[in-house]
Design an enzyme around this catalytic site. Sequence first.
Site, PDB file in Angstrom:
ATOM      1  N   SER A   1       0.845  -1.203   0.000  1.00  0.00           N
ATOM      2  CA  SER A   1       0.000   0.000   0.000  1.00  0.00           C
ATOM      3  C   SER A   1       0.871   1.240   0.000  1.00  0.00           C
ATOM      4  O   SER A   1       1.985   1.238   0.543  1.00  0.00           O
ATOM      5  CB  SER A   1      -0.845  -0.027   1.274  1.00  0.00           C
ATOM      6  OG  SER A   1      -1.421   1.229   1.522  1.00  0.00           O
TER       7      SER A   1
ATOM      8  N   TYR B   1      -1.967  -0.800  11.049  1.00  0.00           N
ATOM      9  CA  TYR B   1      -2.238  -1.370   9.718  1.00  0.00           C
ATOM     10  C   TYR B   1      -1.027  -1.159   8.808  1.00  0.00           C
ATOM     11  O   TYR B   1      -0.521  -2.105   8.179  1.00  0.00           O
ATOM     12  CB  TYR B   1      -3.494  -0.741   9.088  1.00  0.00           C
ATOM     13  CG  TYR B   1      -3.576  -1.014   7.596  1.00  0.00           C
ATOM     14  CD1 TYR B   1      -3.845  -2.292   7.124  1.00  0.00           C
ATOM     15  CD2 TYR B   1      -3.321   0.000   6.656  1.00  0.00           C
ATOM     16  CE1 TYR B   1      -3.882  -2.554   5.757  1.00  0.00           C
ATOM     17  CE2 TYR B   1      -3.358  -0.249   5.294  1.00  0.00           C
ATOM     18  CZ  TYR B   1      -3.635  -1.528   4.844  1.00  0.00           C
ATOM     19  OH  TYR B   1      -3.658  -1.785   3.500  1.00  0.00           O
TER      20      TYR B   1
ATOM     21  N   LYS C   1       1.916  -3.752   6.807  1.00  0.00           N
ATOM     22  CA  LYS C   1       2.387  -3.740   5.407  1.00  0.00           C
ATOM     23  C   LYS C   1       3.911  -3.584   5.357  1.00  0.00           C
ATOM     24  O   LYS C   1       4.599  -4.237   4.572  1.00  0.00           O
ATOM     25  CB  LYS C   1       1.716  -2.608   4.618  1.00  0.00           C
ATOM     26  CG  LYS C   1       0.230  -2.810   4.388  1.00  0.00           C
ATOM     27  CD  LYS C   1      -0.080  -4.061   3.562  1.00  0.00           C
ATOM     28  CE  LYS C   1      -1.555  -4.297   3.349  1.00  0.00           C
ATOM     29  NZ  LYS C   1      -1.901  -5.636   2.884  1.00  0.00           N
TER      30      LYS C   1
HETATM   31  P1  NAD Z   1     -11.209  -6.403   1.211  1.00  0.00           P
HETATM   32  O1  NAD Z   1     -11.427  -6.340   2.677  1.00  0.00           O
HETATM   33  O2  NAD Z   1     -12.364  -6.095   0.323  1.00  0.00           O
HETATM   34  O3  NAD Z   1     -10.611  -7.823   0.796  1.00  0.00           O
HETATM   35  C1  NAD Z   1      -9.756  -8.545   1.642  1.00  0.00           C
HETATM   36  C2  NAD Z   1     -10.309  -9.972   1.742  1.00  0.00           C
HETATM   37  O4  NAD Z   1      -9.460 -10.741   2.587  1.00  0.00           O
HETATM   38  C3  NAD Z   1     -11.719 -10.031   2.340  1.00  0.00           C
HETATM   39  O5  NAD Z   1     -12.571 -10.724   1.455  1.00  0.00           O
HETATM   40  C4  NAD Z   1     -11.540 -10.769   3.657  1.00  0.00           C
HETATM   41  O6  NAD Z   1     -12.669 -11.550   3.987  1.00  0.00           O
HETATM   42  C5  NAD Z   1     -10.291 -11.589   3.381  1.00  0.00           C
HETATM   43  N1  NAD Z   1      -9.515 -11.960   4.577  1.00  0.00           N
HETATM   44  C6  NAD Z   1      -9.051 -11.144   5.565  1.00  0.00           C
HETATM   45  N2  NAD Z   1      -8.384 -11.869   6.474  1.00  0.00           N
HETATM   46  C7  NAD Z   1      -8.391 -13.150   6.061  1.00  0.00           C
HETATM   47  C8  NAD Z   1      -7.871 -14.376   6.581  1.00  0.00           C
HETATM   48  N3  NAD Z   1      -7.215 -14.413   7.736  1.00  0.00           N
HETATM   49  N4  NAD Z   1      -8.073 -15.511   5.888  1.00  0.00           N
HETATM   50  C9  NAD Z   1      -8.759 -15.506   4.717  1.00  0.00           C
HETATM   51  N5  NAD Z   1      -9.285 -14.375   4.180  1.00  0.00           N
HETATM   52  C10 NAD Z   1      -9.101 -13.224   4.845  1.00  0.00           C
HETATM   53  O7  NAD Z   1      -9.983  -5.412   0.877  1.00  0.00           O
HETATM   54  P2  NAD Z   1      -9.453  -4.890  -0.523  1.00  0.00           P
HETATM   55  O8  NAD Z   1      -9.766  -3.443  -0.606  1.00  0.00           O
HETATM   56  O9  NAD Z   1      -9.846  -5.787  -1.608  1.00  0.00           O
HETATM   57  O10 NAD Z   1      -7.900  -5.008  -0.251  1.00  0.00           O
HETATM   58  C11 NAD Z   1      -7.134  -6.131  -0.649  1.00  0.00           C
HETATM   59  C12 NAD Z   1      -5.700  -5.947  -0.181  1.00  0.00           C
HETATM   60  O11 NAD Z   1      -5.177  -4.738  -0.708  1.00  0.00           O
HETATM   61  C13 NAD Z   1      -5.541  -5.847   1.330  1.00  0.00           C
HETATM   62  O12 NAD Z   1      -4.363  -6.531   1.691  1.00  0.00           O
HETATM   63  C14 NAD Z   1      -5.387  -4.363   1.586  1.00  0.00           C
HETATM   64  O13 NAD Z   1      -4.646  -4.101   2.740  1.00  0.00           O
HETATM   65  C15 NAD Z   1      -4.643  -3.932   0.324  1.00  0.00           C
HETATM   66  N6  NAD Z   1      -4.849  -2.517  -0.011  1.00  0.00           N
HETATM   67  C16 NAD Z   1      -6.127  -2.037  -0.132  1.00  0.00           C
HETATM   68  C17 NAD Z   1      -6.325  -0.689  -0.419  1.00  0.00           C
HETATM   69  C18 NAD Z   1      -7.720  -0.122  -0.495  1.00  0.00           C
HETATM   70  O14 NAD Z   1      -7.869   1.087  -0.278  1.00  0.00           O
HETATM   71  N7  NAD Z   1      -8.737  -0.887  -0.800  1.00  0.00           N
HETATM   72  C19 NAD Z   1      -5.218   0.147  -0.606  1.00  0.00           C
HETATM   73  C20 NAD Z   1      -3.942  -0.382  -0.502  1.00  0.00           C
HETATM   74  C21 NAD Z   1      -3.763  -1.728  -0.193  1.00  0.00           C
HETATM   75  C1  WQD Z   2      -8.810  10.157   1.189  1.00  0.00           C
HETATM   76  C2  WQD Z   2      -8.987  11.616   1.528  1.00  0.00           C
HETATM   77  C3  WQD Z   2      -9.394  12.015   3.871  1.00  0.00           C
HETATM   78  C4  WQD Z   2     -13.274  10.138   4.219  1.00  0.00           C
HETATM   79  C5  WQD Z   2      -6.429   5.024   3.032  1.00  0.00           C
HETATM   80  C6  WQD Z   2      -5.417   4.259   3.827  1.00  0.00           C
HETATM   81  C7  WQD Z   2      -4.351   3.739   2.886  1.00  0.00           C
HETATM   82  C8  WQD Z   2      -4.959   2.952   1.732  1.00  0.00           C
HETATM   83  C9  WQD Z   2      -6.041   3.718   1.057  1.00  0.00           C
HETATM   84  C10 WQD Z   2      -5.043   0.674   2.397  1.00  0.00           C
HETATM   85  C11 WQD Z   2      -8.272  12.021   2.831  1.00  0.00           C
HETATM   86  C12 WQD Z   2     -10.582  12.436   3.035  1.00  0.00           C
HETATM   87  C13 WQD Z   2     -12.079  10.598   3.721  1.00  0.00           C
HETATM   88  C14 WQD Z   2     -14.288  11.068   4.555  1.00  0.00           C
HETATM   89  C15 WQD Z   2     -12.841  12.856   3.859  1.00  0.00           C
HETATM   90  N1  WQD Z   2      -5.602   1.752   2.213  1.00  0.00           N
HETATM   91  N2  WQD Z   2     -11.864  11.956   3.559  1.00  0.00           N
HETATM   92  N3  WQD Z   2     -14.041  12.402   4.339  1.00  0.00           N
HETATM   93  O1  WQD Z   2      -6.473   8.035   3.859  1.00  0.00           O
HETATM   94  O2  WQD Z   2      -5.652   8.398   1.485  1.00  0.00           O
HETATM   95  O3  WQD Z   2      -5.796   6.127   2.406  1.00  0.00           O
HETATM   96  O4  WQD Z   2      -6.992   4.174   2.022  1.00  0.00           O
HETATM   97  O5  WQD Z   2      -3.870   0.413   2.297  1.00  0.00           O
HETATM   98  O6  WQD Z   2      -3.523   2.962   3.679  1.00  0.00           O
HETATM   99  O7  WQD Z   2      -4.831   5.110   4.785  1.00  0.00           O
HETATM  100  O8  WQD Z   2      -7.877   7.283   1.851  1.00  0.00           O
HETATM  101  O9  WQD Z   2     -10.242   7.377   1.250  1.00  0.00           O
HETATM  102  O10 WQD Z   2      -9.615   7.346   3.682  1.00  0.00           O
HETATM  103  O11 WQD Z   2      -9.143   9.382   2.344  1.00  0.00           O
HETATM  104  O12 WQD Z   2     -12.665  14.082   3.702  1.00  0.00           O
HETATM  105  O13 WQD Z   2     -15.375  10.722   5.013  1.00  0.00           O
HETATM  106  O14 WQD Z   2     -10.383  11.849   1.768  1.00  0.00           O
HETATM  107  O15 WQD Z   2      -9.203  12.894   4.933  1.00  0.00           O
HETATM  108  O16 WQD Z   2      -7.792  13.315   2.662  1.00  0.00           O
HETATM  109  P1  WQD Z   2      -6.404   7.571   2.472  1.00  0.00           P
HETATM  110  P2  WQD Z   2      -9.288   7.776   2.308  1.00  0.00           P
END
Ligand code: NAD
Ligand code: WQD
Length: 352
Positions: free
Chosen positions: A135, A159, A163
């Site tokens: 991430s 979190y 990562k």
């Molecule tokens: P999500 O929660 O929709 O998907 C993650 C899935 O993993 C879920 O279906 C959950 O049930 C499953 N899971 C969690 N723990 C588990 C376990 N112990 N065993 C089996 N399954 C398990 O999230 P997403 O948005 O699809 O994210 C996928 C990956 O990408 C995550 O690792 C997340 O940290 C990373 N990521 C997401 C974002 C984002 O903003 N969505 C940004 C950067 C990184």
């Molecule tokens: C984006 C912008 C908020 C909600 C997060 C995780 C990051 C990655 C992606 C997993 C910010 C603003 C948000 C609201 C708002 N996830 N905001 N009102 O914080 O960039 O990243 O998700 O890895 O690790 O930290 O994403 O969508 O939460 O926020 O004004 O109700 O929107 O303050 O500026 P962020 P976000």
Amino acid sequence: MGSLSKGESVLVTGGAGFIGTHTVLQLLREGFRVSIVDNLDNSVEEAVDRVRALAGPDLSKNLHFHLIDLRNKEALEKIFSQTRFDAVIHFAGLKAVGESVAKPLMYYNNNLISTINLYELMGKYGCKKMVFSSSATVYGQPEKIPCVEDFELEAMNPYGRTKLFLEEIARDVHKADPDWRIILLRYFNPVGAHESGQIGEDPKGIPNNLMPYIQQVAVGRLCELNVYGHDYPTKDGSAVRDYIHVMDLADGHIAALRKLFSTENIGCVAYNLGTGYGTSVLEMVAAFEKASGKKIPIKLCPRRPGDATAVYASTEKAQKELGWRAKYGIEEMCRDQWNWASKYPYGYQRRP
Ligand code: NAD
Ligand code: WQD
């Protein structure tokens, strides 16, 4: 992107989730065989059924779903002993920043133990190709933008620390056994949905992230958006992020797999998956209003603790080495997300 698969078999952990479902669909379309392992902690099996329906009867024969928690090593080993995997894409994990601050041990337990089990079994069964969901959070509060892959890394919360640890663990796994090929994909802010509107993001409870929140205001589930911070040194005072369409992300995983299969000494290497463009919160609100034709009432609020002013990706390395770049802009992201939201305002659940 030409079809690359020779029918390779890929284990996709967390494949029932937001990014997982979109990626699994693209993998099937590229000719891969896919086994999903998910404990449905943050997802529902209906999402997998929708992927099957979108893929059609022929391709969906290549999709298998296993309801397993990755921390249950015995159950996971059964899957490895039954199927030979050519690679793993590891999405599974908990991802809510605020929850991780309140329950750090739950995050360390889930995200670290799951991944260690996975590496151990991959090693034991001779599958040493891994694409890991990292991430942009590992850049912390970046001093410079765009974020380049060789920047110093920093964790802002538990979190983010999972990562960071998991990136370090991946580097150590490769150092100890150079046969491993590992790609760490650092996603920026994934949004949007599949163009069909049949699959999309469906967070449980009140959304933490901006776009799902806006979406729920647009469909009338929430009444207004809190805009966190209006005094940032940015074009309009709101914070800037690099939003990326989930289908672009899905294609980024195909590009990463292609790289793993074709590059013997790749080692353990990180790539940003972002667009390289920064968009402010207020710009995103305006774009969603335009796409949906709905007014999004906002309330200007203080900054959210721990938030950075502006974060966006350098896309050069992924472009040069993976041959991948994002195709979609915020207009398409909002269009597709609205299509999903207007078809399924309550996500995969029925209206309560
Ligand atoms: P999500 O929660 O929709 O998907 C993650 C899935 O993993 C879920 O279906 C959950 O049930 C499953 N899971 C969690 N723990 C588990 C376990 N112990 N065993 C089996 N399954 C398990 O999230 P997403 O948005 O699809 O994210 C996928 C990956 O990408 C995550 O690792 C997340 O940290 C990373 N990521 C997401 C974002 C984002 O903003 N969505 C940004 C950067 C990184
Ligand atoms: C984006 C912008 C908020 C909600 C997060 C995780 C990051 C990655 C992606 C997993 C910010 C603003 C948000 C609201 C708002 N996830 N905001 N009102 O914080 O960039 O990243 O998700 O890895 O690790 O930290 O994403 O969508 O939460 O926020 O004004 O109700 O929107 O303050 O500026 P962020 P976000």
